[in-house]
Design an enzyme around this catalytic site. Sequence first.
Site, PDB file in Angstrom:
ATOM      1  N   TYR A 190       7.767   8.190  -1.850  1.00  8.11           N
ATOM      2  CA  TYR A 190       7.343   7.157  -3.060  1.00  8.11           C
ATOM      3  C   TYR A 190       8.855   6.966  -3.659  1.00  8.11           C
ATOM      4  O   TYR A 190       9.609   7.770  -3.847  1.00  8.11           O
ATOM      5  CB  TYR A 190       6.608   7.698  -4.019  1.00  8.11           C
ATOM      6  CG  TYR A 190       5.143   7.888  -3.767  1.00  8.11           C
ATOM      7  CD1 TYR A 190       4.600   7.427  -2.726  1.00  8.11           C
ATOM      8  CD2 TYR A 190       4.312   8.426  -4.591  1.00  8.11           C
ATOM      9  CE1 TYR A 190       3.161   7.423  -2.147  1.00  8.11           C
ATOM     10  CE2 TYR A 190       2.995   8.670  -4.235  1.00  8.11           C
ATOM     11  CZ  TYR A 190       2.526   8.022  -3.066  1.00  8.11           C
ATOM     12  OH  TYR A 190       1.144   8.233  -2.970  1.00  8.11           O
ATOM     13  N   PRO A 222      -7.959   1.595  -6.325  1.00 10.39           N
ATOM     14  CA  PRO A 222      -9.274   0.915  -6.916  1.00 10.39           C
ATOM     15  C   PRO A 222      -9.471   0.018  -7.218  1.00 10.39           C
ATOM     16  O   PRO A 222     -10.730  -0.510  -7.628  1.00 10.39           O
ATOM     17  CB  PRO A 222      -9.201   2.215  -7.978  1.00 10.39           C
ATOM     18  CG  PRO A 222      -7.903   2.258  -8.433  1.00 10.39           C
ATOM     19  CD  PRO A 222      -7.044   2.151  -7.157  1.00 10.39           C
ATOM     20  N   LEU A 223      -8.660  -1.182  -7.559  1.00 14.36           N
ATOM     21  CA  LEU A 223      -8.950  -2.417  -7.703  1.00 14.36           C
ATOM     22  C   LEU A 223      -8.571  -3.277  -6.313  1.00 14.36           C
ATOM     23  O   LEU A 223      -8.398  -4.471  -6.310  1.00 14.36           O
ATOM     24  CB  LEU A 223      -7.856  -3.096  -8.706  1.00 14.36           C
ATOM     25  CG  LEU A 223      -8.444  -2.258 -10.152  1.00 14.36           C
ATOM     26  CD1 LEU A 223      -7.258  -2.510 -11.125  1.00 14.36           C
ATOM     27  CD2 LEU A 223      -9.922  -2.607 -10.746  1.00 14.36           C
ATOM     28  N   ALA A 224      -8.410  -2.631  -5.278  1.00  9.62           N
ATOM     29  CA  ALA A 224      -8.373  -3.188  -3.963  1.00  9.62           C
ATOM     30  C   ALA A 224      -6.831  -4.433  -3.990  1.00  9.62           C
ATOM     31  O   ALA A 224      -6.892  -5.143  -3.491  1.00  9.62           O
ATOM     32  CB  ALA A 224      -9.439  -4.253  -3.572  1.00  9.62           C
ATOM     33  N   GLY A 225      -5.903  -3.581  -4.512  1.00 11.50           N
ATOM     34  CA  GLY A 225      -4.528  -4.415  -4.780  1.00 11.50           C
ATOM     35  C   GLY A 225      -4.418  -5.457  -5.467  1.00 11.50           C
ATOM     36  O   GLY A 225      -3.823  -6.335  -5.310  1.00 11.50           O
ATOM     37  N   GLY A 226      -5.493  -5.450  -6.377  1.00 10.61           N
ATOM     38  CA  GLY A 226      -5.626  -6.714  -7.419  1.00 10.61           C
ATOM     39  C   GLY A 226      -6.620  -7.700  -6.985  1.00 10.61           C
ATOM     40  O   GLY A 226      -6.966  -8.551  -7.799  1.00 10.61           O
ATOM     41  N   LYS A 227      -7.120  -7.618  -5.858  1.00 14.66           N
ATOM     42  CA  LYS A 227      -8.172  -8.650  -5.402  1.00 14.66           C
ATOM     43  C   LYS A 227      -9.197  -8.533  -6.390  1.00 14.66           C
ATOM     44  O   LYS A 227      -9.925  -9.852  -6.399  1.00 14.66           O
ATOM     45  CB  LYS A 227      -8.416  -8.471  -3.813  1.00 14.66           C
ATOM     46  CG  LYS A 227      -7.386  -8.541  -3.038  1.00 14.66           C
ATOM     47  CD  LYS A 227      -7.923  -8.271  -1.532  1.00 14.66           C
ATOM     48  CE  LYS A 227      -6.802  -8.622  -0.463  1.00 14.66           C
ATOM     49  NZ  LYS A 227      -7.243  -8.340   0.827  1.00 14.66           N
TER      50      LYS A 227
END
Length: 289
Positions: free
Chosen positions: A55, A208-213
Amino acid sequence: MEKIYISDSGPEVSAAIYSFWRWDTASLVTEKKVEDIINYNLDLGVNTFDHSDEYGNGKIQELFGKAVFSKSFKREDIVISTKAGLRKDNKRKVFYDHSAQHIKNSVGTSLKKLKTDYIDIFLLENNDPLFNVEETASVLSELLLSGYIRAIGVSNFNASQHRLLAAHLSHPIITNHIELSILQTSAITDGRLDFIKEQYSKPMAWAPLAGGKILTGKDKKAVKVRAVLQAVGKQHGVNVEEVAVAWLYKLGALPLIGSADKKRIKNAASAYSIDLSREDWYKIYNATF
């Protein structure tokens, strides 16, 4: 935020976990910003932090360690999870290495950078088809018995890969770090989630937000799911982001918060208090078909 046991073998973690996996820009990777985001999470009750030796191009652990050393918070008040196994060649191409030597080297380097005597949860990152399972299991057990790591996990393993390693360990694998969101539900149907629960443990859910999708996606599925999330959110007086994370909590997953935006961190943390009904959960899930 409530603390829960990640498995029947522990440890106790915050229901949401903060991850530095999206900290890949120079403006973010500074000692001041890392320490600030740690303290902000702790104020919200999020005390568990996800790391990797990759990271921030390897810098995040070092900056996190400086924050630990500064004594702005106590080591015993936080849970550190880190992983190893992903490497890059001189052309920055990814390959995997679960050899005993690489694992030992990575753990030693992580301990030094994090300025700590132990890692609470150590995960093998992705499956290495070339690994010698007996050798890998042996070095993990050695590190555990020596106290350098306190629990073993895996990352992005399928059920058979998870089972293979578990069969060679005398200590349980306490979690699998997997991609899971309302727009990425394959873990529900391919056996990964079932196997994790069979081991009396909970998954760490990345993206958890699908990369913002979920918030901004324009494809038909994302638009359909977002409309249902908005409707359910309106009933509960919360926003789309909170409902999407609450959907994961209901499933028994531990969402990894990857944003440096404090508003989004707060949304993910506050979502734990949202009590979705079974009908709400399935209404959202059925929108993906």
